[in-house]
Design a protein around this motif. Structure first.
Motif, PDB file in Angstrom:
ATOM      1  N   SER A 335       0.784  -1.236   0.006  1.00  0.00           N
ATOM      2  CA  SER A 335      -0.087  -0.076  -0.245  1.00  0.00           C
ATOM      3  C   SER A 335       0.851   1.157   0.034  1.00  0.00           C
ATOM      4  O   SER A 335       0.402   2.268  -0.419  1.00  0.00           O
ATOM      5  CB  SER A 335      -0.951  -0.016   1.225  1.00  0.00           C
ATOM      6  OG  SER A 335      -1.701  -1.071   1.048  1.00  0.00           O
ATOM      7  N   LEU A 340      -3.125   5.578  -4.973  1.00  0.00           N
ATOM      8  CA  LEU A 340      -4.644   5.581  -4.546  1.00  0.00           C
ATOM      9  C   LEU A 340      -4.706   6.122  -3.122  1.00  0.00           C
ATOM     10  O   LEU A 340      -5.766   6.814  -2.617  1.00  0.00           O
ATOM     11  CB  LEU A 340      -5.693   4.373  -4.792  1.00  0.00           C
ATOM     12  CG  LEU A 340      -5.501   3.825  -6.180  1.00  0.00           C
ATOM     13  CD1 LEU A 340      -6.358   2.633  -6.134  1.00  0.00           C
ATOM     14  CD2 LEU A 340      -6.211   4.881  -7.038  1.00  0.00           C
ATOM     15  N   ARG A 341      -3.721   6.186  -2.062  1.00  0.00           N
ATOM     16  CA  ARG A 341      -3.858   6.330  -0.783  1.00  0.00           C
ATOM     17  C   ARG A 341      -4.792   5.747  -0.223  1.00  0.00           C
ATOM     18  O   ARG A 341      -5.645   6.331   0.415  1.00  0.00           O
ATOM     19  CB  ARG A 341      -3.757   7.974  -0.432  1.00  0.00           C
ATOM     20  CG  ARG A 341      -2.640   8.504  -1.175  1.00  0.00           C
ATOM     21  CD  ARG A 341      -2.445  10.239  -0.836  1.00  0.00           C
ATOM     22  NE  ARG A 341      -1.272  10.715  -1.132  1.00  0.00           N
ATOM     23  CZ  ARG A 341      -1.103  12.039  -0.962  1.00  0.00           C
ATOM     24  NH1 ARG A 341      -1.975  12.762  -0.580  1.00  0.00           N
ATOM     25  NH2 ARG A 341       0.167  12.614  -1.374  1.00  0.00           N
ATOM     26  N   ARG A 342      -5.017   4.749  -0.496  1.00  0.00           N
ATOM     27  CA  ARG A 342      -6.085   3.531   0.221  1.00  0.00           C
ATOM     28  C   ARG A 342      -5.602   2.468   0.447  1.00  0.00           C
ATOM     29  O   ARG A 342      -4.907   1.677  -0.264  1.00  0.00           O
ATOM     30  CB  ARG A 342      -7.454   3.609  -0.758  1.00  0.00           C
ATOM     31  CG  ARG A 342      -8.498   2.878  -0.303  1.00  0.00           C
ATOM     32  CD  ARG A 342      -9.545   2.710  -1.423  1.00  0.00           C
ATOM     33  NE  ARG A 342     -10.679   1.963  -0.820  1.00  0.00           N
ATOM     34  CZ  ARG A 342     -11.796   2.485  -0.105  1.00  0.00           C
ATOM     35  NH1 ARG A 342     -11.567   3.852   0.105  1.00  0.00           N
ATOM     36  NH2 ARG A 342     -12.601   1.520   0.042  1.00  0.00           N
ATOM     37  N   THR A 344      -5.073  -1.337   0.994  1.00  0.00           N
ATOM     38  CA  THR A 344      -5.803  -2.694   0.441  1.00  0.00           C
ATOM     39  C   THR A 344      -5.422  -3.871   1.006  1.00  0.00           C
ATOM     40  O   THR A 344      -4.226  -4.210   1.254  1.00  0.00           O
ATOM     41  CB  THR A 344      -5.407  -2.605  -1.188  1.00  0.00           C
ATOM     42  OG1 THR A 344      -5.816  -1.324  -1.702  1.00  0.00           O
ATOM     43  CG2 THR A 344      -6.124  -3.824  -1.909  1.00  0.00           C
ATOM     44  N   THR A 361     -11.559   4.136   8.263  1.00  0.00           N
ATOM     45  CA  THR A 361     -11.753   3.624   6.861  1.00  0.00           C
ATOM     46  C   THR A 361     -10.490   3.269   6.146  1.00  0.00           C
ATOM     47  O   THR A 361      -9.192   3.562   6.741  1.00  0.00           O
ATOM     48  CB  THR A 361     -12.322   4.911   6.101  1.00  0.00           C
ATOM     49  OG1 THR A 361     -11.523   6.093   6.302  1.00  0.00           O
ATOM     50  CG2 THR A 361     -13.756   5.291   6.667  1.00  0.00           C
ATOM     51  N   PRO A 362     -10.653   2.739   5.102  1.00  0.00           N
ATOM     52  CA  PRO A 362      -9.210   2.245   4.263  1.00  0.00           C
ATOM     53  C   PRO A 362      -8.386   3.598   3.882  1.00  0.00           C
ATOM     54  O   PRO A 362      -7.098   3.507   4.099  1.00  0.00           O
ATOM     55  CB  PRO A 362      -9.568   1.737   2.797  1.00  0.00           C
ATOM     56  CG  PRO A 362     -11.001   1.144   3.347  1.00  0.00           C
ATOM     57  CD  PRO A 362     -11.434   2.261   4.564  1.00  0.00           C
ATOM     58  N   THR A 363      -8.855   4.710   3.828  1.00  0.00           N
ATOM     59  CA  THR A 363      -8.172   5.870   3.736  1.00  0.00           C
ATOM     60  C   THR A 363      -7.353   6.162   5.109  1.00  0.00           C
ATOM     61  O   THR A 363      -6.214   6.450   5.013  1.00  0.00           O
ATOM     62  CB  THR A 363      -9.065   6.851   3.159  1.00  0.00           C
ATOM     63  OG1 THR A 363      -9.619   6.644   1.968  1.00  0.00           O
ATOM     64  CG2 THR A 363      -8.143   8.307   2.646  1.00  0.00           C
ATOM     65  N   VAL A 364      -8.077   6.119   6.079  1.00  0.00           N
ATOM     66  CA  VAL A 364      -7.462   6.705   7.342  1.00  0.00           C
ATOM     67  C   VAL A 364      -6.583   5.626   7.701  1.00  0.00           C
ATOM     68  O   VAL A 364      -5.502   6.168   8.161  1.00  0.00           O
ATOM     69  CB  VAL A 364      -8.678   6.829   8.428  1.00  0.00           C
ATOM     70  CG1 VAL A 364      -7.871   7.177   9.792  1.00  0.00           C
ATOM     71  CG2 VAL A 364      -9.529   7.786   8.042  1.00  0.00           C
ATOM     72  N   GLU A 365      -6.632   4.248   7.446  1.00  0.00           N
ATOM     73  CA  GLU A 365      -5.770   3.192   7.796  1.00  0.00           C
ATOM     74  C   GLU A 365      -4.567   3.503   6.902  1.00  0.00           C
ATOM     75  O   GLU A 365      -3.193   3.342   7.610  1.00  0.00           O
ATOM     76  CB  GLU A 365      -6.563   1.860   7.411  1.00  0.00           C
ATOM     77  CG  GLU A 365      -5.503   0.761   7.805  1.00  0.00           C
ATOM     78  CD  GLU A 365      -6.364  -0.471   7.747  1.00  0.00           C
ATOM     79  OE1 GLU A 365      -5.600  -1.644   8.281  1.00  0.00           O
ATOM     80  OE2 GLU A 365      -7.314  -0.723   7.537  1.00  0.00           O
ATOM     81  N   TRP A 366      -4.596   3.949   5.649  1.00  0.00           N
ATOM     82  CA  TRP A 366      -3.451   4.282   4.824  1.00  0.00           C
ATOM     83  C   TRP A 366      -2.583   5.264   5.434  1.00  0.00           C
ATOM     84  O   TRP A 366      -1.304   5.240   5.570  1.00  0.00           O
ATOM     85  CB  TRP A 366      -3.937   4.418   3.463  1.00  0.00           C
ATOM     86  CG  TRP A 366      -2.748   4.644   2.467  1.00  0.00           C
ATOM     87  CD1 TRP A 366      -2.187   3.667   1.846  1.00  0.00           C
ATOM     88  CD2 TRP A 366      -1.814   5.966   2.181  1.00  0.00           C
ATOM     89  NE1 TRP A 366      -1.156   4.392   0.998  1.00  0.00           N
ATOM     90  CE2 TRP A 366      -0.992   5.464   1.244  1.00  0.00           C
ATOM     91  CE3 TRP A 366      -1.800   7.176   2.692  1.00  0.00           C
ATOM     92  CZ2 TRP A 366      -0.063   6.501   0.734  1.00  0.00           C
ATOM     93  CZ3 TRP A 366      -1.269   8.236   2.005  1.00  0.00           C
ATOM     94  CH2 TRP A 366      -0.142   7.572   1.270  1.00  0.00           C
ATOM     95  N   TYR A 367      -3.170   6.410   5.723  1.00  0.00           N
ATOM     96  CA  TYR A 367      -2.669   7.493   6.244  1.00  0.00           C
ATOM     97  C   TYR A 367      -1.588   6.978   7.827  1.00  0.00           C
ATOM     98  O   TYR A 367      -0.628   7.505   7.968  1.00  0.00           O
ATOM     99  CB  TYR A 367      -3.440   8.819   6.692  1.00  0.00           C
ATOM    100  CG  TYR A 367      -3.566   9.516   5.504  1.00  0.00           C
ATOM    101  CD1 TYR A 367      -2.492  10.659   4.878  1.00  0.00           C
ATOM    102  CD2 TYR A 367      -4.775   9.393   4.611  1.00  0.00           C
ATOM    103  CE1 TYR A 367      -2.741  11.347   3.614  1.00  0.00           C
ATOM    104  CE2 TYR A 367      -4.843  10.153   3.491  1.00  0.00           C
ATOM    105  CZ  TYR A 367      -3.813  11.374   3.062  1.00  0.00           C
ATOM    106  OH  TYR A 367      -3.957  11.848   1.882  1.00  0.00           O
TER     107      TYR A 367
END
Length: 649
Positions: A335, A340-342, A344, A361-367
């Motif tokens: 990731s 996509l900064r998401r 996966t 969310t997947p976006t928050v988890e990515w950050y």
């Protein structure tokens, strides 16, 4: 707020101990006496740690007498000064505990914990491990196994009592004899405390610093996977050998034999698949004449079955947890390079809670995983490192009162001058909590072969739970006394004539044994500095490697080989899981087309009124409900069996 703070702490600490017991123990399957003894020991030790800061702050609730000199003229015309005592009332702290409450509280907590650690928990350990089939048999076995244990304590106590009574210079009261016993117990605890504290002061900050490196975490996970695979295979082989013995006993003891009830009890402790296999194979072995076992051999076999099944279950759960951790770390590596900064995941989560659905969310988890986590871990590691340095410095200098060199004593005395109770309590709580984390985390992490190992996810056996309770009860009192010495509130160490805490008054005066109060308690804690250096340079891990107990060291060649082996094991498990999911998807698609053909054939057989409707209408009416029900099963119950065809009907 009189007494309210004490009541709040008592309730909160109980739920903390209950949560930890629920995480490590099995509240539904383990023996109630084991759970009760462990919960009580953890609860009492945590109470001492959380309430001691309130005891420290209560010291400063005082009435200071001031002497004011008023000049008067005597009958002889001589001007003299008369002292009139006035009283300055200190500000009452928010957490004030009424007088007389804490001494009674400390007596109950301390002596209950000592009764648990020296008498009850050792007995319950043997009781839980016994292979006897009745309560009376378990009690008898526990008493026999602890006869040497209790006999040694009794011999030491009688020897000391005779020495004290016969010595011409000693004429102590019963209270002083209790103080000597408390001092002996605290000395034993301090010996172990310094060892665990020296390890935790270095390992905890270093673990957070190293966990900021994703490469390090992934390599260590591969290393643990290689070790766990070996342990898992050994546990499976040991379980198979024990089950072979059970099968022989099961075949040799007839159903009308007086030992059959014992054999049936052993069978209930075996895994279901082995029970079914023994049931199928026993018919073919009826004609064989096997040697009948004795009751003593059945006791030993029962004990071996309990241990083998528990160890097998532990390794299975630990292996699954390790796989999930490795898959997650590999997903983080993928990731990071994603535009996509998401975040996966390779495999969907079994459960989607409302936190993951709306907040994490997947976006928050990515950050968090790819941006902020590294900086947060390093900042936390720096803060913990500063605290560790302050503890080491204070441990080496707390005996100096003029000037005051202990950093913690300086903080407390600065707050004492202004009667800042909040600062006193917060500083005391942070100091003692950090020391407890360093010591207790080591207790949770250490492993003594297969005899002691605290495993999360309800997989800890009864022996390890009770052993941890014994360690907590023996480590907490000397830890608290050491903390009071660091902040110069123990007169046996600081040699200052000042008001003592209620906890110190219960412990008694250490001056009765001057060689301990002026020698061991002063100089032995300085060894924490040497232990910190040994931990920093991984001397303990290198010694364990030489003994065949391999530990992860980044620059070690053997560790690199195990990392490569673990990486290959994880890849194999990933491919196996992907094939399993692809097979499930293919079965789902086949079931979907089967339901579609069924609906088409059903429509062809209807009367002319329905045959005038478009073909897509029949497909929609008859096939979509099956598709929706299948999707609901995929979303809400991913662990269910896809082979279940009830949704087709």
């Amino acid at each position: 707020m009189s007494g309210a703070a004490l009541a709040i702490v008592v309730v909160v600490v109980f739920f903390l101990a209950l949560y930890l017991l629920q995480r490590y123990g099995d509240l539904w399957k383990q023996q109630r006496l084991v759970l009760l003894g462990t919960l009580l020991s953890w609860y009492l030790c945590f109470l001492i740690v959380f309430i001691l800061p309130l005891d420290v702050s209560t010291l400063y609730l005082c009435f200071m007498e001031l002497c004011v000199y008023m000049p008067i003229i005597s009958p002889l015309c001589v001007c003299v000064g008369v002292c009139y005592s006035t009283t300055k009332v200190c500000v009452e702290p928010w957490s004030y505990i009424p007088d007389g409450v804490l001494p009674v509280f400390w007596r109950v907590v301390y002596w209950t914990s000592q009764f648990l650690t020296w008498l009850l928990l050792p007995f319950m350990q043997s009781y839980a491990q016994s292979g006897a089939f009745s309560m009376v048999g378990k009690i008898k076995t526990a008493l026999i196994e602890n006869a040497i244990y209790y006999g040694t304590y009794l011999l030491i106590f009688i020897s000391l009592l005779i020495y004290v009574s016969a010595h011409s210079l000693w004429n102590h009261t019963w209270a002083e004899l209790l103080t000597i016993g408390i001092t002996a117990a605290n000395t034993w605890g301090l010996f172990l405390l310094v060892l665990l504290l020296g390890y935790g002061l270095v390992e905890i900050p270093r673990s957070y610093w190293l966990s900021s490196s994703h490469v390090y975490l992934l390599s260590k996970t591969y290393f643990k996977a290689a070790k766990m695979a070996t342990e898992k295979a050994a546990a499976e082989e040991n379980l198979a050998d024990v089950m072979d013995e059970v099968a022989d006993v099961h075949a040799s003891v007839r159903y009308n034999h007086f030992l059959r009830k014992c054999v049936d009890t052993i069978l209930t402790k075996c895994p279901i698949e082995y029970q079914e296999e023994m049931g199928r194979n026993v018919e073919s072995s009826h004609g064989e004449q096997n040697v009948l076992p004795t009751k003593r051999s059945l006791f030993n076999l029962h004990k071996k079955v309990i241990s083998a099944v528990q160890r097998h279950r532990q390794t299975q759960v630990q292996w699954l947890i390790l796989l999930e951790e490795a898959f997650h770390l590999e997903d983080v590596a993928k990731s990071k390079s994603s535009p996509l900064r998401r975040f996966t995941r390779s495999f969907p989560l079994a459960h989607h809670g409302w936190i993951r659905r709306f907040i994490y969310t997947p976006t928050v988890e990515w950050y968090w995983e790819c941006v902020f986590r590294q900086g947060f871990c390093r900042l936390l590691a720096v803060v913990l490192c500063l605290l560790s340095a302050a503890v080491v410095w204070s441990e080496c200098t707390f005996f100096s009162t003029h000037p005051v060199l202990s950093l913690f004593a300086v903080f407390i005395q600065m707050a004492e001058k202004h009667y800042n109770y909040v600062c006193i309590e917060m500083a005391s709580f942070v100091i003692i909590l950090f020391m407890c984390i360093c010591v207790y985390s080591t207790v949770f992490r250490i492993r003594v072969f297969n005899y002691y190992n605290l495993v999360p996810h309800h997989q800890t056996d009864a022996y390890s739970l009770q052993f941890s309770g014994m360690l907590f009860c023996r480590l907490t009192p000397p830890l608290c006394l050491n903390f009071l010495g660091l902040i110069h509130m123990d007169s046996a160490v600081s040699h200052q004539d000042r008001i003592q805490t209620s906890y110190t008054s219960i412990m008694g005066s250490m001056h009765l044994l001057s060689f301990i109060s002026d020698g061991f308690y002063i100089y032995y804690p300085m060894l924490v500095l040497l232990l910190c250096f040994a931990t920093f340079y991984n001397l303990g891990s290198r010694c364990l490697n030489l003994l065949g107990l391999y530990q992860y060291i980044a620059d070690d060649e053997l560790a690199s080989d195990l990392v490569d082996e673990g990486r290959e094991l994880i890849r194999r498990e990933r491919r196996r899981r992907q094939r399993a999911e692809e097979g499930q998807n293919r079965r789902w698609v086949g079931q979907f087309y089967t339901s579609n053909n069924f609906s088409h054939n059903f429509v062809r057989g209807q009367d002319n009124l329905f045959s005038t409707l478009p073909h897509w209408f029949y497909w929609f009416v008859l096939s979509v409900p099956a598709l929706v029900s299948g999707l609901e099963g995929a979303v809400w119950s991913p662990g269910s069996h896809w082979e279940d065809e009830n949704w087709l009907h």
